[in-house]
Write an enzyme that holds these catalytic residues in place. Structure first.
Site, mmCIF file in Angstrom:
data_model
loop_
_atom_site.group_PDB
_atom_site.id
_atom_site.type_symbol
_atom_site.label_atom_id
_atom_site.label_comp_id
_atom_site.label_asym_id
_atom_site.label_seq_id
_atom_site.Cartn_x
_atom_site.Cartn_y
_atom_site.Cartn_z
ATOM 1 N N SER A 259 0.818 -1.216 0.000
ATOM 2 C CA SER A 259 0.000 0.000 0.000
ATOM 3 C C SER A 259 0.855 1.272 0.000
ATOM 4 O O SER A 259 1.739 1.416 -0.840
ATOM 5 C CB SER A 259 -0.955 -0.062 1.187
ATOM 6 O OG SER A 259 -2.071 0.720 0.922
ATOM 7 N N LYS A 263 4.307 2.165 -2.265
ATOM 8 C CA LYS A 263 4.720 3.372 -3.003
ATOM 9 C C LYS A 263 6.164 3.705 -2.585
ATOM 10 O O LYS A 263 7.012 4.033 -3.412
ATOM 11 C CB LYS A 263 3.799 4.555 -2.676
ATOM 12 C CG LYS A 263 2.285 4.286 -2.869
ATOM 13 C CD LYS A 263 1.444 5.522 -2.520
ATOM 14 C CE LYS A 263 0.061 5.259 -1.931
ATOM 15 N NZ LYS A 263 -0.963 4.692 -2.748
ATOM 16 N N TRP A 350 -10.082 0.370 -4.990
ATOM 17 C CA TRP A 350 -9.541 1.700 -4.678
ATOM 18 C C TRP A 350 -8.131 1.858 -5.264
ATOM 19 O O TRP A 350 -7.732 2.928 -5.706
ATOM 20 C CB TRP A 350 -9.530 1.846 -3.157
ATOM 21 C CG TRP A 350 -9.054 3.128 -2.565
ATOM 22 C CD1 TRP A 350 -8.008 3.272 -1.700
ATOM 23 C CD2 TRP A 350 -9.602 4.442 -2.738
ATOM 24 N NE1 TRP A 350 -7.876 4.590 -1.327
ATOM 25 C CE2 TRP A 350 -8.845 5.336 -1.954
ATOM 26 C CE3 TRP A 350 -10.664 4.958 -3.486
ATOM 27 C CZ2 TRP A 350 -9.096 6.697 -1.891
ATOM 28 C CZ3 TRP A 350 -10.913 6.323 -3.423
ATOM 29 C CH2 TRP A 350 -10.144 7.170 -2.636
ATOM 30 N N HIS A 400 -7.531 -5.786 0.148
ATOM 31 C CA HIS A 400 -6.317 -4.990 0.293
ATOM 32 C C HIS A 400 -5.561 -5.498 1.529
ATOM 33 O O HIS A 400 -5.955 -5.217 2.663
ATOM 34 C CB HIS A 400 -6.759 -3.532 0.493
ATOM 35 C CG HIS A 400 -5.654 -2.539 0.541
ATOM 36 N ND1 HIS A 400 -4.904 -2.211 -0.554
ATOM 37 C CD2 HIS A 400 -5.176 -1.795 1.567
ATOM 38 C CE1 HIS A 400 -4.017 -1.289 -0.217
ATOM 39 N NE2 HIS A 400 -4.152 -1.022 1.072
#
Ligand code: GTR
Length: 419
Positions: A259, A263, A350, A400
């Protein structure tokens, strides 16, 4: 209210409701857009070889992501040191050596220290290592009672029993489901993990964390093209790499993140070529997913919810993705030719699984320049049917999260591709 003021207010409310509209989850509403070609320079010149990529195209893409997306690191550290806090040759039921080490950074008479927790397969002298941040403290990744509880600011969580922004014994092992440590050890891999909040607390407050070490006299927050939190976390991963190179005999380090920390792992992989492999788990917007699709989380949305993650310059692309001269597949291409794994989860809309897949696909021509295979076909694979190539991808069942399925694939792929 005067009429003119009323009108301005009306315009403002209309603009706000437009810009903060519901996220799009409908594939038919994805705008038509041109995918910026990784193999054509900003000046329009074609790139035909890995040498040209490295000489002309990679540097300009890198400069764009550095100056306009994640932000530049303003300077270098004055001091770096580490100290062994604790070790045990018989951790994990005798399977592992455990080490806990404090890494200290100094600049401008200010210092910051963070702890790294290390499990190395017992008896192995140069095991490959997965390196990744955890969300709530090293003590949450395992029930091992010897792992120190972080003292740093922590996001409150009812599930994890974290109150008053302080972790306690209640959260020990609370996230062990996300870290298949035994599977790693059994496969001959080590794990190094750090609580990301010790490097930079995840809040829109630039008074603390790594940024504050680099301020000039009177400065209180980074300049518009200077680093946000993602770049600070990436910098921390590189300092962990400095430590690993100095203290343990490692053959390779694969940087991993889930998540927002995915990044950070991607930006760390782009900024530091010492990472032998990179894994992005459900990294979504500002990570692996294409921004121009505007599916799920968008640039405007992420910059409003987390104004501290990216550099301030990135905000000019809020509701304005079409003017971005790059997209996230070009961030992925910055890893080439090193092995890269992009993973999505079916219910994680998302994060735009299809946008993550396409990003891997559009980055693949850069891998091809090096004779390395990526995601060649433009169709997404079936659920739970991983594609293991130098540039790998899977979409798994579920939410997720990070699951055993993810780790089984990362380990098998690392064994086959991370040289
Ligand atoms: C969400 C954010 C995502 C992702 C996620 C996470 O709230 O919108 O971009 O980073 O948090 O890190 O869990």
């Amino acid at each position: 209210m005067k009429t003119a003021a009323c009108f301005v207010y009306f315009l403002f409310v209309t603009a706000m409701s437009y810009t903060q509209s519901e996220p799009n989850y409908d594939e038919s509403k994805v705008p038509k857009f041109r995918v910026p070609d990784p193999l054509t320079t900003f000046a329009g010149e074609g790139i035909g070889s890995s040498a040209e990529w490295e000489e002309k195209r990679r540097p300009e893409l890198y400069a764009f992501f550095e100056g306009q997306v994640y932000g530049k690191v303003p300077g270098t550290l004055e001091e770096f040191s580490f100290k062994l806090l604790e070790e045990d040759d018989n951790a994990f039921g005798g399977k592992a050596k455990r080490k806990q080490v404090a890494i200290s950074l100094k600049k401008n008479n200010r210092s910051l220290s963070f702890n790294i927790l290390l499990y190395l397969p017992k008896g192995s002298t140069d095991a490959p290592i997965f390196l990744g941040y955890n969300f709530h403290g090293n003590h949450t990744v395992t029930t091992d009672p010897k792992v120190f509880i972080t003292q740093a600011w922590n996001r409150n969580s009812d599930d994890l029993g974290i109150r008053d922004n302080t972790a306690t014994e209640a959260s020990r092992g609370a996230r062990k489901n996300r870290w298949a440590i035994e599977k790693m050890l059994d496969a001959g891999y080590g794990l190094a993990t750090i609580y990301y909040g010790e490097v930079d607390p995840d809040k829109n407050d630039f008074s603390d964390g790594l940024h504050s070490l680099f301020y000039r006299e009177g400065q209180q927050r980074p300049k518009p093209n200077e680093w946000g939190s993602i770049a600070a976390w990436a910098f921390g991963l590189s300092r962990a790499m400095d430590y690993l190179e100095n203290d343990v005999n490692i053959s390779k380090v694969i940087v991993f993140g889930h998540s927002r920390l995915g990044k950070a792992a991607l930006w760390a992989g782009a900024t530091d070529k010492r990472f032998s492999g990179v894994i992005s788990n459900d990294s979504g917007c500002g990570g692996a997913a294409l921004s121009k699709r505007k599916f799920g989380e968008t640039v405007g949305q992420i910059n409003r919810s987390f104004p501290h993650w990216f550099c301030d310059s990135f905000q000019q692309y809020n509701e304005n993705e079409k003017t971005l001269p790059v997209d996230q597949h070009q961030l992925l291409a910055l890893m080439a030719p090193r092995p890269l794994y992009v993973a999505s989860a079916l219910k994680d809309e998302w994060a735009d699984p299809r946008g993550e897949f396409l990003s891997a696909h559009y980055a693949s021509p850069v891998y091809a320049l090096y004779g390395k295979e990526g995601i060649v076909a433009p169709q997404m694979p079936r659920i739970d049917q991983a594609i293991h190539k130098t540039l790998a991808y899977h979409i798994r069942t579920g939410e997720h999260d990070v699951t055993d399925y993810d780790w089984e694939n990362y380990i098998a792929w690392a064994k086959a591709f991370v040289e």
